[in-house]
Design a protein around this motif. Structure first.
Motif, PDB file in Angstrom:
ATOM      1  N   TRP A   1      -3.703  14.733  -0.178  1.00 45.01           N
ATOM      2  CA  TRP A   1      -4.027  14.588  -1.380  1.00 45.01           C
ATOM      3  C   TRP A   1      -5.491  15.535  -2.099  1.00 45.01           C
ATOM      4  O   TRP A   1      -5.534  16.199  -3.174  1.00 45.01           O
ATOM      5  N   ALA A   2      -5.557  15.867  -0.458  1.00 47.30           N
ATOM      6  CA  ALA A   2      -7.257  16.751  -0.731  1.00 47.30           C
ATOM      7  C   ALA A   2      -6.738  17.969  -1.438  1.00 47.30           C
ATOM      8  O   ALA A   2      -7.039  19.059  -1.635  1.00 47.30           O
ATOM      9  N   ALA A   3      -5.572  18.640  -0.710  1.00 47.19           N
ATOM     10  CA  ALA A   3      -5.551  19.997  -0.294  1.00 47.19           C
ATOM     11  C   ALA A   3      -4.906  19.668  -2.088  1.00 47.19           C
ATOM     12  O   ALA A   3      -4.347  21.211  -2.245  1.00 47.19           O
ATOM     13  N   ARG A   4      -3.933  19.154  -2.791  1.00 46.97           N
ATOM     14  CA  ARG A   4      -3.253  18.961  -3.400  1.00 46.97           C
ATOM     15  C   ARG A   4      -4.333  19.232  -4.607  1.00 46.97           C
ATOM     16  O   ARG A   4      -4.207  20.396  -5.870  1.00 46.97           O
ATOM     17  N   LEU A   5      -5.444  18.318  -4.346  1.00 47.35           N
ATOM     18  CA  LEU A   5      -6.265  18.666  -6.076  1.00 47.35           C
ATOM     19  C   LEU A   5      -6.996  19.510  -5.164  1.00 47.35           C
ATOM     20  O   LEU A   5      -7.449  20.420  -6.646  1.00 47.35           O
ATOM     21  N   VAL A   6      -7.793  19.982  -4.884  1.00 48.67           N
ATOM     22  CA  VAL A   6      -8.396  21.208  -4.436  1.00 48.67           C
ATOM     23  C   VAL A   6      -7.740  22.158  -4.386  1.00 48.67           C
ATOM     24  O   VAL A   6      -8.332  23.712  -4.901  1.00 48.67           O
ATOM     25  N   GLY A   7      -6.822  22.434  -4.507  1.00 48.18           N
ATOM     26  CA  GLY A   7      -6.043  24.138  -4.363  1.00 48.18           C
ATOM     27  C   GLY A   7      -5.244  23.933  -5.767  1.00 48.18           C
ATOM     28  O   GLY A   7      -4.984  25.142  -6.235  1.00 48.18           O
TER      29      GLY A   7
END
Length: 126
Positions: free
Chosen positions: A86-92
């Motif tokens: 989720w963090a990778a998708r959000l910060v991406g």
């Protein structure tokens, strides 16, 4: 049991209490999930083609053969960890990625690096 080859390697400043705390959490989670992520302390910087000083300035990750640093390094690491997708998708996301990079590059990383330099000066003077 044979060790799995790691496509993702993390180089972090283990002398930084904040960095060490965060990476220890990732390492623990990676071990629980049996993820083939390797975590290298700052003393391995030369093996990465970096000086210890360059390694202390920001997080570095080798992911799928590419050396990444800063926010791209975090995104690559998080993308390999199921609980952090989720963090990778959000910060991406484009707007969030740019803002996160500005905050990391111009605030967080410099503050942590200056603290690193202070710790080094203090340890040399003792």
């Amino acid at each position: 049991m044979m060790e799995k080859p790691s496509d993702t390697r993390v180089l972090y400043n283990d002398t930084c209490p904040v960095c060490r705390f965060e990476i220890d959490g990732y390492r623990h989670r990676a071990a629980l999930d049996n993820l083939p992520i390797r975590f290298d302390r700052i003393v391995a910087a030369a093996d990465w083609g970096l000086t210890a000083d360059a390694a202390a300035r920001r997080l570095h990750v080798i992911h799928k053969g590419r050396l990444l640093s800063g926010i791209p390094a975090f995104v690559a690491l998080w993308s390999e960890m199921p609980r952090w997708h989720w963090a990778a998708r959000l910060v991406g996301l484009p707007g969030i990625n740019g803002a996160a990079a500005l905050i990391y590059d111009h605030l967080l990383a410099p503050v942590l690096y200056r603290a690193h330099l202070r710790r080094q000066r203090v340890s040399r003077s003792e």
